[in-house]
Each structure stands twice: as structure tokens, then as C-alpha cells.
Write a protein that holds these residues in place. Sequence first.
Motif, PDB file in Angstrom:
ATOM      1  N   LEU A 195      14.710  -0.495   0.976  1.00  0.00           N
ATOM      2  CA  LEU A 195      13.271  -1.002   0.164  1.00  0.00           C
ATOM      3  C   LEU A 195      12.623  -0.947   1.836  1.00  0.00           C
ATOM      4  CD1 LEU A 195      11.264   0.041  -1.921  1.00  0.00           C
ATOM      5  CD2 LEU A 195      11.841  -2.962  -2.318  1.00  0.00           C
ATOM      6  N   VAL A 196      11.972  -0.016   2.428  1.00  0.00           N
ATOM      7  CA  VAL A 196      10.633  -0.448   2.707  1.00  0.00           C
ATOM      8  C   VAL A 196       9.092  -0.605   2.534  1.00  0.00           C
ATOM      9  CG1 VAL A 196      12.097   0.051   4.808  1.00  0.00           C
ATOM     10  CG2 VAL A 196      10.411   1.752   4.021  1.00  0.00           C
ATOM     11  N   ALA A 197       8.480  -0.795   2.481  1.00  0.00           N
ATOM     12  CA  ALA A 197       6.794  -1.360   2.464  1.00  0.00           C
ATOM     13  C   ALA A 197       6.024  -1.568   3.554  1.00  0.00           C
ATOM     14  CB  ALA A 197       6.089  -1.941   1.148  1.00  0.00           C
ATOM     15  N   LYS A 198       4.575  -1.000   3.509  1.00  0.00           N
ATOM     16  CA  LYS A 198       3.408  -1.459   4.137  1.00  0.00           C
ATOM     17  C   LYS A 198       2.459  -2.355   3.556  1.00  0.00           C
ATOM     18  CE  LYS A 198       0.237   1.997   5.370  1.00  0.00           C
ATOM     19  NZ  LYS A 198      -0.204   3.223   6.176  1.00  0.00           N
ATOM     20  N   PHE A 199       1.824  -3.384   4.220  1.00  0.00           N
ATOM     21  CA  PHE A 199       1.067  -4.188   3.546  1.00  0.00           C
ATOM     22  C   PHE A 199      -0.346  -3.912   3.500  1.00  0.00           C
ATOM     23  CE2 PHE A 199       5.876  -4.941   1.746  1.00  0.00           C
ATOM     24  CZ  PHE A 199       5.261  -6.171   1.388  1.00  0.00           C
ATOM     25  N   SER A 200      -0.325  -3.635   4.658  1.00  0.00           N
ATOM     26  CA  SER A 200      -1.726  -3.023   5.493  1.00  0.00           C
ATOM     27  C   SER A 200      -2.143  -2.407   5.925  1.00  0.00           C
ATOM     28  CB  SER A 200      -1.518  -3.770   6.459  1.00  0.00           C
ATOM     29  OG  SER A 200      -3.004  -3.469   7.271  1.00  0.00           O
ATOM     30  N   GLN A 201      -3.410  -1.877   4.999  1.00  0.00           N
ATOM     31  CA  GLN A 201      -3.890  -0.454   5.440  1.00  0.00           C
ATOM     32  C   GLN A 201      -4.059   0.548   6.795  1.00  0.00           C
ATOM     33  OE1 GLN A 201      -7.471  -0.612   2.661  1.00  0.00           O
ATOM     34  NE2 GLN A 201      -6.324   1.283   1.272  1.00  0.00           N
ATOM     35  N   GLN A 202      -4.524  -0.801   7.541  1.00  0.00           N
ATOM     36  CA  GLN A 202      -4.547  -0.522   9.089  1.00  0.00           C
ATOM     37  C   GLN A 202      -2.937  -0.258   9.197  1.00  0.00           C
ATOM     38  OE1 GLN A 202      -6.016  -3.362   7.812  1.00  0.00           O
ATOM     39  NE2 GLN A 202      -8.008  -2.207   7.107  1.00  0.00           N
ATOM     40  N   SER A 203      -2.429  -1.018   8.751  1.00  0.00           N
ATOM     41  CA  SER A 203      -1.219  -0.244   9.393  1.00  0.00           C
ATOM     42  C   SER A 203      -0.322   0.731   9.757  1.00  0.00           C
ATOM     43  CB  SER A 203       0.241  -1.835   9.435  1.00  0.00           C
ATOM     44  OG  SER A 203       1.201  -1.537   9.926  1.00  0.00           O
ATOM     45  N   THR A 204       0.782   0.888  10.903  1.00  0.00           N
ATOM     46  CA  THR A 204       1.256   2.259  10.687  1.00  0.00           C
ATOM     47  C   THR A 204       2.765   2.032  10.500  1.00  0.00           C
ATOM     48  OG1 THR A 204       1.449   2.553  13.039  1.00  0.00           O
ATOM     49  CG2 THR A 204      -0.640   3.297  12.515  1.00  0.00           C
ATOM     50  N   SER A 205       3.347   0.337  10.554  1.00  0.00           N
ATOM     51  CA  SER A 205       4.386   0.672  10.169  1.00  0.00           C
ATOM     52  C   SER A 205       4.559   0.202   9.375  1.00  0.00           C
ATOM     53  CB  SER A 205       4.886  -0.706  11.459  1.00  0.00           C
ATOM     54  OG  SER A 205       4.651  -1.602  11.347  1.00  0.00           O
ATOM     55  N   MET A 206       6.007   0.692   8.740  1.00  0.00           N
ATOM     56  CA  MET A 206       6.598   0.475   7.425  1.00  0.00           C
ATOM     57  C   MET A 206       7.795  -0.736   7.854  1.00  0.00           C
ATOM     58  SD  MET A 206       4.841   2.321   5.423  1.00  0.00           S
ATOM     59  CE  MET A 206       6.634   3.234   3.873  1.00  0.00           C
ATOM     60  N   TYR A 263       0.669  -1.208  -0.084  1.00  0.00           N
ATOM     61  CA  TYR A 263       0.184  -0.125   0.330  1.00  0.00           C
ATOM     62  C   TYR A 263       0.706   1.269  -0.586  1.00  0.00           C
ATOM     63  CZ  TYR A 263      -3.950  -2.828   1.157  1.00  0.00           C
ATOM     64  OH  TYR A 263      -4.729  -3.749   0.887  1.00  0.00           O
ATOM     65  N   LYS A 264       2.545   0.942   0.252  1.00  0.00           N
ATOM     66  CA  LYS A 264       3.105   2.543   0.495  1.00  0.00           C
ATOM     67  C   LYS A 264       4.771   1.455   0.389  1.00  0.00           C
ATOM     68  CE  LYS A 264       3.397   6.552   3.504  1.00  0.00           C
ATOM     69  NZ  LYS A 264       3.445   7.133   3.757  1.00  0.00           N
ATOM     70  N   ALA A 265       5.556   2.493  -0.398  1.00  0.00           N
ATOM     71  CA  ALA A 265       6.676   2.042  -0.728  1.00  0.00           C
ATOM     72  C   ALA A 265       7.387   3.066  -0.483  1.00  0.00           C
ATOM     73  CB  ALA A 265       7.127   1.395  -1.936  1.00  0.00           C
ATOM     74  N   LEU A 266       8.937   3.169   0.414  1.00  0.00           N
ATOM     75  CA  LEU A 266      10.080   3.642   0.547  1.00  0.00           C
ATOM     76  C   LEU A 266      11.401   3.469   0.460  1.00  0.00           C
ATOM     77  CD1 LEU A 266       8.786   5.833   3.953  1.00  0.00           C
ATOM     78  CD2 LEU A 266       8.297   6.868   1.159  1.00  0.00           C
ATOM     79  N   VAL A 267      11.945   4.572   0.208  1.00  0.00           N
ATOM     80  CA  VAL A 267      14.256   3.963   0.031  1.00  0.00           C
ATOM     81  C   VAL A 267      13.856   5.510   0.989  1.00  0.00           C
ATOM     82  CG1 VAL A 267      15.789   3.542  -1.305  1.00  0.00           C
ATOM     83  CG2 VAL A 267      13.388   3.182  -2.510  1.00  0.00           C
ATOM     84  N   ILE A 268      14.602   4.461   2.289  1.00  0.00           N
ATOM     85  CA  ILE A 268      15.262   5.508   2.852  1.00  0.00           C
ATOM     86  C   ILE A 268      16.782   5.286   2.724  1.00  0.00           C
ATOM     87  CG2 ILE A 268      15.090   4.946   5.266  1.00  0.00           C
ATOM     88  CD1 ILE A 268      12.648   4.737   5.565  1.00  0.00           C
ATOM     89  N   GLY A 269      17.651   6.228   2.862  1.00  0.00           N
ATOM     90  CA  GLY A 269      18.644   6.164   2.956  1.00  0.00           C
ATOM     91  C   GLY A 269      19.410   7.507   3.532  1.00  0.00           C
ATOM     92  N   HIS A 270      19.824   7.814   3.466  1.00  0.00           N
ATOM     93  CA  HIS A 270      20.912   9.686   4.049  1.00  0.00           C
ATOM     94  C   HIS A 270      19.377  10.730   3.943  1.00  0.00           C
ATOM     95  CE1 HIS A 270      21.290  10.935  -0.448  1.00  0.00           C
ATOM     96  NE2 HIS A 270      21.554  12.358   0.273  1.00  0.00           N
ATOM     97  N   ALA A 271      18.584  10.213   3.401  1.00  0.00           N
ATOM     98  CA  ALA A 271      16.848  10.575   3.083  1.00  0.00           C
ATOM     99  C   ALA A 271      16.382  10.012   2.427  1.00  0.00           C
ATOM    100  CB  ALA A 271      17.525  11.725   1.427  1.00  0.00           C
ATOM    101  N   LYS A 272      15.047   9.995   2.353  1.00  0.00           N
ATOM    102  CA  LYS A 272      13.794   9.495   2.871  1.00  0.00           C
ATOM    103  C   LYS A 272      13.362   9.722   1.540  1.00  0.00           C
ATOM    104  CE  LYS A 272      12.200   8.500   7.072  1.00  0.00           C
ATOM    105  NZ  LYS A 272      11.271   9.056   7.579  1.00  0.00           N
TER     106      LYS A 272
END
Length: 399
Positions: free
Chosen positions: A376-387, A341-350
Motif C-alpha cells: 500500500l503506497v501513498a502520496k502525502f504531498s500534492q507537490q511530490s511525484t513519489s509514492m 492525496y493518492k493511494a495505490l496497492v501494488i503487487g502483480h498489478a496496480k
Amino acid sequence: MGTTHGMMTVSKQSMTLKVTPPTEGLFDLMVFARPSDSPGPYHWVCSYQIQCLEPNSRENLPENPFHFWGLHQKVKDFGIEDCSWRGDLVVAARGSLLLTLQTTRPLLATYELVHQELDASLSKKCLASQAEEDKLSCHVLCPFRGYYRLSVFVKDLGDTVFENAANFLIRCSGPINRNELFPSGLSMHCGSGTYTRGRGLSNPSHPAPIITTMQGKCNITFHARPDVEVAAVLSKDNITNNKYPMERYVLLTHLRNKVSVCILLPEPGIYKVGLFGRNKDHKDFAHICDYIIRCFSNPRWPPFPRVYSLWRRGCILLQPRTGVLQEQSWVTFRVKMPKAYKALVIGHAKTELKPTQSKIWEGEVHTGPAGTLLKLVAKFSQQSTSMEVVLSFDVGSSG
């Protein structure tokens, strides 16, 4: 004289005995026999006197505790229909041979290779066996000159005891380099065959167990049942390029009905790829088969990104395919994660990745300085707040 000075082959209609006396002189040869179905003792049937005027100075034959050479006289009862090796002597001029046995039903087989200079551990690195529905195969490597005994033991799939079905005499005149022997720890299931199909894998891209690559990479694919999950382990007996763990050189892609095992090699040599599988009824992975990958060029492939447990069925890494990125550069990320449902790449910046209509998450990411770990982090549930972390990449120095 013992089995090292004689060679007996037996069929349903005949027996042939070749004798090589060890010295000059007069020898008594006594022949004993019994009905093939009898468990009783052997009885003397005839005798010969052999006068040897000039002994054969060649190397003695290897010991054969099974007392016959070639195929067992009741080999068809074991389920073996035909054999690729004819005659009572097989010559390995270049140190390698392939034995194939056509079978009338699925069988399992083990093999024993004996030579006076070959110990048990090294012998196992000389054999790679494959069991298919109607064929048994064994790749044989000979690291020393001289005579070998290859014994074949077979059983039906439901049986517990292997029976000796054949004993072959091999003469090697051109041994193979010992650095080119097979990897340690091969199972009796190499390549595709009866066992892979029983585990839900079919239509292999590489049916044979040995893959030779000059590029230092290969891709093994199977059709897979939707309930089957596959894992792969890459190993090498003597690894010198150990900057990254071997698990980083294998990347699995699970689609609905297909699994792809992509392999990069960090250095030349001979590798083993073990495939393991499980389904919804089994929590633990079980061994399926082994592949042998040979590369005699000089590959120096960087590893894949580190893969975490959320890299599941349907996930496809499109860009970047390498797990080591150049410092202070812009890199295009394209990853298919259908259930995210959401995906980010986190390093020295997001950097937030944006989904396309086909659920490919993409974006331009700045790598930052050398030593940065991009996640590469992702959220696999709409209810979840954690990546949660799916993949991670190393940022290396351009120097």
C-alpha cells in the motif's frame, strides 16, 4: 542462631520475637535495643534461657539481613498507610499472591524475593510491580515449596535511594508451574499508574498489569495527549512460531486523543508488551510501562501487515486486518489516511484506491500468486511525484 531460626516483628509500641531452635538443648537468648532515632550501638537489655526438648524439623526461615519481619515500625513515615497482608506469615496455597500497599503520596517501589532454590535471574521472573498515585502492588509467583522472604523498598518520586519498608515471610505449599512465570525484563512500571499519566497517557482500558486471554488477542487503549506518540514492542522468552517477526503481531492506531494497541498472539504462552513514548521535545522513545499477556489456549493468529514509518496519527486499517492474504483472490481494501492525496496497492498489478468523503481509501484488489508482496503506497504531498510505502501484505498459498 541467626535470622533463619527467629522471627522478630516491631511496631512503635511493641516487639515480638518467635524463636525456632535448630536442635535439642539449652540456648541463651540475649535481647539488645536502642532508641529508634539513635545511630548509636545497641545495648543489652535482658536475657532468656530456652530449653528445647524437641526441635522443629520444618525448613529454616530464609535469611533476613534487615532483622525484622512485617512492616517497618516507622512505615507511615515512608508514606505507607495500610497493607493487604496481615500477620507475620502469608500462605501461598496455589503459588501466587498479590500484595497491595495503600500510600499517602505517590511512591516508587522495588522488591526482592528470596528462597533457597531461587537464583537472582529466576527471582525477577516471579515479580510484577505496579505503582499508582495512592497504591503500590506486587504480583508474586512461587515456583518452589517452602519459605520465601519478600522485601519491599520504597522511595519518593524525587529521591534516589530506596529504603527497606517491609519484609514478609511467605510459605508456599502448592508451587506454580515454572513455565507460567512472568516474562524476563519487566520494569518496575507494570500496568497503568503514576508513570503512564506523567507520560501523557490516561483512562486505560486495562489498568492492571496482567491480561489473560483465551482468544489469543487483546486491545489495549489509552487516552493520549495530542503531542504524544506511542510505540509498542511484543516479546516472548521462548518463541517457537517464528515464521514472522514479533513486530508483525502488534498494530498501533493513533487518533487525535486516543491510542489503540492491538495484539495478536502466534502461539500460547506468556508475553511482555512494552510501551514507549515520545513527544515533540524528545526525539527518542522512552519506556512507559509493561503489560503481561497470558494465553493458555492454542491461538494461531496470522500477523498484521508490515507497518512503515508513514503509518502515522489518524491512519486506520479497516480492511483487510490480516497481513497474510489468500492467493488469487479479490480483497476489499479500506484504509483511512486523512493526509494522503493518492493511494495505490501494488503487487502483480496496480490498483488505485478511491477516497470517500470521510477520507477512507477503498478498492477491490486481486492478490495474485503466492509469494507476491502487496504494497500500500501513498502520496502525502500534492507537490511530490513519489509514492511511499505505508503497509505491505504477504500473499500465501491456499494449501
